[in-house]
Design a protein around this motif. Structure first.
Motif, short mmCIF file in Angstrom:
data_model
loop_
_atom_site.label_atom_id
_atom_site.label_comp_id
_atom_site.label_asym_id
_atom_site.label_seq_id
_atom_site.Cartn_x
_atom_site.Cartn_y
_atom_site.Cartn_z
N GLY A 269 0.80 -1.22 0.00
CA GLY A 269 0.00 0.00 0.00
C GLY A 269 0.83 1.27 0.00
N LEU A 270 1.93 1.26 0.78
CA LEU A 270 2.78 2.45 0.84
C LEU A 270 3.42 2.75 -0.51
CD1 LEU A 270 4.26 4.69 2.36
CD2 LEU A 270 5.99 3.00 3.02
N LEU A 271 3.94 1.73 -1.18
CA LEU A 271 4.62 1.98 -2.45
C LEU A 271 3.63 2.29 -3.56
CD1 LEU A 271 7.43 2.25 -3.48
CD2 LEU A 271 7.39 -0.13 -4.20
N VAL A 272 2.46 1.67 -3.54
CA VAL A 272 1.43 2.00 -4.53
C VAL A 272 1.01 3.46 -4.39
CG1 VAL A 272 -0.99 1.59 -5.14
CG2 VAL A 272 0.56 -0.34 -4.87
N ALA A 273 0.78 3.89 -3.15
CA ALA A 273 0.39 5.28 -2.91
C ALA A 273 1.51 6.25 -3.29
CB ALA A 273 -0.01 5.47 -1.45
N SER A 274 2.75 5.89 -2.93
CA SER A 274 3.89 6.76 -3.26
C SER A 274 4.08 6.86 -4.77
CB SER A 274 5.16 6.23 -2.60
OG SER A 274 5.05 6.22 -1.19
N ASP A 275 3.91 5.74 -5.47
CA ASP A 275 4.06 5.76 -6.92
C ASP A 275 2.97 6.59 -7.58
OD1 ASP A 275 5.32 4.80 -9.42
OD2 ASP A 275 3.41 3.74 -9.68
N ALA A 276 1.73 6.48 -7.06
CA ALA A 276 0.64 7.31 -7.59
C ALA A 276 0.94 8.78 -7.37
CB ALA A 276 -0.68 6.91 -6.93
N LEU A 277 1.49 9.11 -6.19
CA LEU A 277 1.84 10.50 -5.90
C LEU A 277 2.95 10.99 -6.83
CD1 LEU A 277 1.49 12.97 -4.05
CD2 LEU A 277 3.17 11.95 -2.50
N SER A 278 3.91 10.10 -7.13
CA SER A 278 5.02 10.50 -7.99
C SER A 278 4.55 10.83 -9.41
CB SER A 278 6.06 9.38 -8.05
OG SER A 278 5.61 8.28 -8.82
N ARG A 279 3.40 10.25 -9.81
CA ARG A 279 2.89 10.50 -11.16
C ARG A 279 1.98 11.72 -11.23
NH1 ARG A 279 -0.45 6.25 -12.17
NH2 ARG A 279 0.07 4.91 -10.40
N THR A 280 1.60 12.26 -10.08
CA THR A 280 0.63 13.35 -10.07
C THR A 280 1.14 14.63 -9.42
OG1 THR A 280 -0.31 12.50 -7.99
CG2 THR A 280 -1.31 11.75 -10.04
N VAL A 281 2.24 14.55 -8.66
CA VAL A 281 2.66 15.71 -7.87
C VAL A 281 3.21 16.84 -8.73
CG1 VAL A 281 5.03 14.86 -7.48
CG2 VAL A 281 3.94 16.37 -5.79
N ILE A 282 3.79 16.52 -9.89
CA ILE A 282 4.34 17.55 -10.78
C ILE A 282 3.38 17.79 -11.93
CG2 ILE A 282 6.27 18.20 -12.27
CD1 ILE A 282 8.07 16.46 -10.62
N PRO A 283 2.91 19.01 -12.13
CA PRO A 283 1.97 19.29 -13.23
C PRO A 283 2.65 19.10 -14.59
CG PRO A 283 2.01 21.08 -11.62
CD PRO A 283 3.16 20.20 -11.31
N GLY A 284 1.83 18.85 -15.59
CA GLY A 284 2.33 18.78 -16.95
C GLY A 284 2.81 17.43 -17.40
#
Length: 316
Positions: A269-284
């Motif tokens: 769960g931690l890595l899935v959530a972190s990976d999802a954040l890594s794909r959305t935290v930077i715009p563009g």
């Protein structure tokens, strides 16, 4: 409770599958959207879940068998020594799963050296082990830096890989990780009671019928194998194995049968959530390596443990 945790993990995987530079509505998926889900995001989410479970499970085993609550693949030097073998393999152009084999060889050698250096009169000294792990990280980092300097053609690939991330996903890698995780988990869960006895001193565990040396050796080898495969496929993703076992132990106790299960699930769960954040935290549409996110989370958690728990770290 186990069923609830698995349901929550599935929901997290479902949400992460829809997350990205372009959020997808599951009720309005066209052919392109379905292709994005099935060919790109779903395999990546599954891969992140497997890698997170492997790191969480290995951290739980390291902390128990080394009797050190600060032990994980990062602090013991297993991740950096595994990365050393993988970097050399990448720089030398080793094909396919040869990278994982090189990572396993150097990872096992590095952890074995740290383990030997941490022993005092046959007993493991937790402080010495952390210091030995720091030294191993420094030495491995120095050789990796030399590799980046000498093998200039592979510099970009090495640097990007060292940041840690779920970059290169394939179904054969998914199958390999799933088979390895299932095999190691079954092996360890069947020996959960013996692992519980390892929390005692070695003489007491031996008197209760546990072959301490054999069990610890198998636990080391299997945990390092998981770390090596994870590192060879996703780079260095630190601190997952440090955070997750502590949270699992705080919520569900120290019984290894429970700790193994919840460490694997919560690591996923931690890595899935972190990976999802890594794909959305930077715009563009830019992507942040997930190793940066886990390092920030894990570093803060590490300082929290050192500051607030200290001598009570193991028994809470």
């Amino acid at each position: 409770m186990r069923t609830l945790s698995l349901v929550l993990l599935l929901l997290a995987c479902g949400g992460a599958t829809l997350a990205g530079p372009q959020w997808l509505n599951p009720l309005e998926l066209d052919e392109v959207g379905r292709g994005i889900v099935t060919e790109l995001r779903l395999p990546r989410v599954l891969f992140a879940a497997l890698i997170g479970a492997m790191l969480g499970l290995s951290g739980s085993v390291y902390q128990l068998t080394l009797k050190n609550p600060l032990a994980d693949s990062f602090t013991t030097g297993a991740a950096s020594s595994s990365a050393l073998g993988a970097v050399l393999a990448i720089a030398l152009g080793v094909p396919g799963h040869g990278v994982a084999l090189c990572a396993f060889a150097t990872g096992l050698g590095g952890l074995g050296l740290v383990y030997r250096m941490s022993q005092t009169r046959g007993r493991i000294n937790p402080i010495t082990m952390i210091l030995a792990g720091v030294v191993m990280n420094i030495v491995a980092s120095a050789i990796i830096s030399f590799s980046k300097y000498y093998f200039e053609d592979s510099l970009n690939a090495i640097v990007y890989w060292l940041m840690g991330g779920i970059f290169l996903v394939s179904w054969d890698r998914l199958v390999l990780c799933a088979a390895l995780l299932a095999g190691v988990y079954l092996f360890l869960s069947r020996r959960a009671q013996a692992l519980n006895l390892l929390s005692l001193d070695e003489a007491s565990a031996q008197s209760l019928g546990v072959n301490v040396k054999q069990l610890r050796s198998w636990a080391f080898v299997l945990s390092t194998l998981m770390v090596s495969v994870a590192v060879s496929f996703s780079g260095i993703i630190g601190f997952v194995g440090l955070i997750v076992p502590h949270v699992a132990r705080s919520l569900f106790g120290s019984d290894m049968k429970l700790n193994l299960f919840y460490s694997a699930v919560m690591g996923s769960g931690l890595l899935v959530a972190s990976d999802a954040l890594s794909r959305t935290v930077i715009p563009g549409g830019a992507e942040l390596p997930v190793g940066i996110i886990t390092a920030i989370l894990g570093g803060g958690f590490f300082f929290y443990l050192l500051q607030t728990r200290r001598e009570a770290l193991w028994h809470g």
